[in-house]
Scaffold this motif. Structure first.
Motif, PDB file in Angstrom:
ATOM      1  N   HIS A  41      63.953  19.773  13.197  1.00 25.87           N
ATOM      2  CA  HIS A  41      62.810  20.634  12.957  1.00 25.87           C
ATOM      3  C   HIS A  41      62.073  20.765  14.266  1.00 25.87           C
ATOM      4  CE1 HIS A  41      60.022  22.723  10.555  1.00 25.87           C
ATOM      5  NE2 HIS A  41      59.048  21.834  10.632  1.00 25.87           N
ATOM      6  N   GLY A  42      61.682  21.956  14.627  1.00 23.65           N
ATOM      7  CA  GLY A  42      60.887  22.118  15.827  1.00 23.65           C
ATOM      8  C   GLY A  42      61.727  22.272  17.086  1.00 23.65           C
ATOM      9  N   VAL A  43      61.035  22.086  18.213  1.00 25.57           N
ATOM     10  CA  VAL A  43      61.654  22.278  19.524  1.00 25.57           C
ATOM     11  C   VAL A  43      61.549  20.969  20.289  1.00 25.57           C
ATOM     12  CG1 VAL A  43      61.481  23.555  21.693  1.00 25.57           C
ATOM     13  CG2 VAL A  43      60.869  24.660  19.561  1.00 25.57           C
ATOM     14  N   GLU A  71      67.073  23.584  19.476  1.00 27.69           N
ATOM     15  CA  GLU A  71      66.492  24.093  20.733  1.00 27.69           C
ATOM     16  C   GLU A  71      66.048  22.935  21.619  1.00 27.69           C
ATOM     17  OE1 GLU A  71      66.695  27.095  21.528  1.00 27.69           O
ATOM     18  OE2 GLU A  71      67.118  28.050  19.608  1.00 27.69           O
ATOM     19  N   LYS A  72      66.655  22.814  22.782  1.00 29.20           N
ATOM     20  CA  LYS A  72      66.301  21.727  23.702  1.00 29.20           C
ATOM     21  C   LYS A  72      65.942  22.299  25.075  1.00 29.20           C
ATOM     22  CE  LYS A  72      69.313  18.315  21.457  1.00 29.20           C
ATOM     23  NZ  LYS A  72      70.215  19.064  20.576  1.00 29.20           N
ATOM     24  N   LEU A  90      73.623  17.303  29.307  1.00 28.89           N
ATOM     25  CA  LEU A  90      72.955  16.483  28.285  1.00 28.89           C
ATOM     26  C   LEU A  90      72.638  17.285  27.019  1.00 28.89           C
ATOM     27  CD1 LEU A  90      70.568  14.515  30.656  1.00 28.89           C
ATOM     28  CD2 LEU A  90      72.250  13.476  29.141  1.00 28.89           C
ATOM     29  N   GLY A  91      72.932  18.575  27.049  1.00 30.57           N
ATOM     30  CA  GLY A  91      72.740  19.378  25.837  1.00 30.57           C
ATOM     31  C   GLY A  91      71.578  20.356  25.889  1.00 30.57           C
ATOM     32  N   ALA A  92      71.035  20.608  27.091  1.00 26.32           N
ATOM     33  CA  ALA A  92      69.935  21.568  27.203  1.00 26.32           C
ATOM     34  C   ALA A  92      70.375  22.938  26.705  1.00 26.32           C
ATOM     35  CB  ALA A  92      69.478  21.663  28.663  1.00 26.32           C
ATOM     36  N   THR A  93      69.450  23.640  26.007  1.00 26.15           N
ATOM     37  CA  THR A  93      69.753  25.025  25.637  1.00 26.15           C
ATOM     38  C   THR A  93      69.024  25.980  26.578  1.00 26.15           C
ATOM     39  OG1 THR A  93      67.986  24.893  24.001  1.00 26.15           O
ATOM     40  CG2 THR A  93      70.230  24.580  23.205  1.00 26.15           C
TER      41      THR A  93
END
Ligand SMILES: [Fe+2]
Ligand SMILES: [Fe+2]
Length: 346
Positions: A41-43, A71-72, A90-93
């Protein structure tokens, strides 16, 4: 919308809060500290020095818990190429060069979610603010700081609004979907206690009194090691002894704090007492246990039974209510009967 702010630098928090609040609620998550066990949930906003490998390792650990958040946003100062690559690895969007640029990104994400008809994003702000206040209260105590009564009151009033507006079932579903562990438990107990108070026709002031006692009832657990607190499965006798200290720890944390009444202290210390004297920590008997504490104890046991855990499905509400009914002598029978419609959601 909730913005989970993961950082290795607590001094950055006030500026990030000032940027996002009040439109968005910021939940801090300090590297090496304790998070709130969010599911999806959220960012997520990450501002961590990625040149330092031990911190990257800690971050990786946190991100595993947060895999459900889609969302990261990573803040990479000066956008150094190798660090940008590290962020994406690391998975950043999305990657921004300054925390300030995250505002536009968050607005964009919110607009996209709203357009997609994500109801939680549109109508969840009351829940978001309540959860953020709750998280801030717990993380402060875990960091050794005093309890902020204002956070506790804010969390309680948001939960009262939400349960009053949308009903208890909606609150229980949302909390179980998005949160885990002790944090989930405390949010559930407060919702159940508030639902109970509203159902039996308490005045607004009394709903708030019981709600605040519920918000704070397990605050002592913020000082219990997480390895014990969130251990899946059975605790050994030593661990059980440690966890049983939480009512007294909570009482000691709140004693002498301005704005904390005697009845709140009573609820925090005595919510594990039973009418037959078999509870703890003081082995109180019926006449020594106040009405507020009796209501709190019923809400606490019920909420614990219907918790959602990763290793087992939540117990259905009717089965949990049956267990309360079987605790004759320990809980007040007339209150357990009054609790029926709240428990069954009818
Ligand atoms: Fe407790
Ligand atoms: Fe509890």
């Amino acid at each position: 919308m909730l913005v989970y702010f993961v950082t290795d630098e607590p001094t950055k928090l006030p500026a990030v809060r000032a940027m996002f609040e009040p439109q968005h609620a910021v939940v801090p998550w300090l590297l090496g500290g304790d998070g709130t066990r969010i599911r999806s949930h959220g960012v997520l906003m990450v501002d961590v020095d990625l040149r330092q490998m031990p911190r990257v390792d800690q971050l990786r650990f946190i991100l595993r818990d947060l895999a459900g958040i889609s969302e990261k946003l990573f803040v990479v100062h000066n956008l150094s190429r190798s660090m940008v690559a590290q962020a994406y690895a690391l998975g950043a969007t999305a990657v921004v060069s300054r925390a300030k640029e995250a505002i536009a990104k968050v607005a964009q994400i919110e607009a996209t979610e709203a357009a997609a008809g994500d109801k939680a994003a549109i109508s969840g702000s009351e829940m978001d603010e309540g959860v953020a206040a709750f998280a801030s209260m717990f993380s402060n105590v875990r960091l050794g700081k005093p309890v902020k009564v204002a956070d506790a009151k804010r969390a309680t009033s948001k939960i009262i609004n939400r349960v009053g507006q949308d009903g208890l079932s909606a609150w229980l579903d949302e909390v179980r979907r998005y949160h885990e562990g002790t944090f989930q438990h405390c949010l559930l107990v407060t919702g159940v206690a508030v639902g109970f108070a509203l159902d039996i026709g308490f005045s607004g002031a009394d709903v708030s009194r019981l709600g605040l006692a519920a918000t704070l009832h397990d605050i002592g657990k913020a000082r219990i090691p997480l390895s014990i607190l969130d251990k899946p499965g059975r605790l050994d006798p030593d661990e059980e002894e440690i966890i049983k200290r939480h009512p007294v720890i909570g009482y000691d944390l709140l004693k002498g704090v301005t704005g904390i009444s005697q009845e709140i202290l009573d609820g925090v210390r005595h919510h594990h007492e039973y009418l037959d004297g078999s509870g703890y920590p003081d082995g109180l008997k019926a006449s020594q246990i106040s009405d507020l504490v009796r209501l709190l104890t019923i809400s606490d046991i019920f909420a614990a039974l219907i918790e959602s855990r990763t290793y087992r499905p939540p117990m259905p509400r009717p089965a949990a209510y049956q267990i309360l009914c079987g605790m004759e002598g320990k809980l007040e029978g007339s209150l357990v009967r009054a609790f029926r419609s709240v428990a069954l959601g009818s």
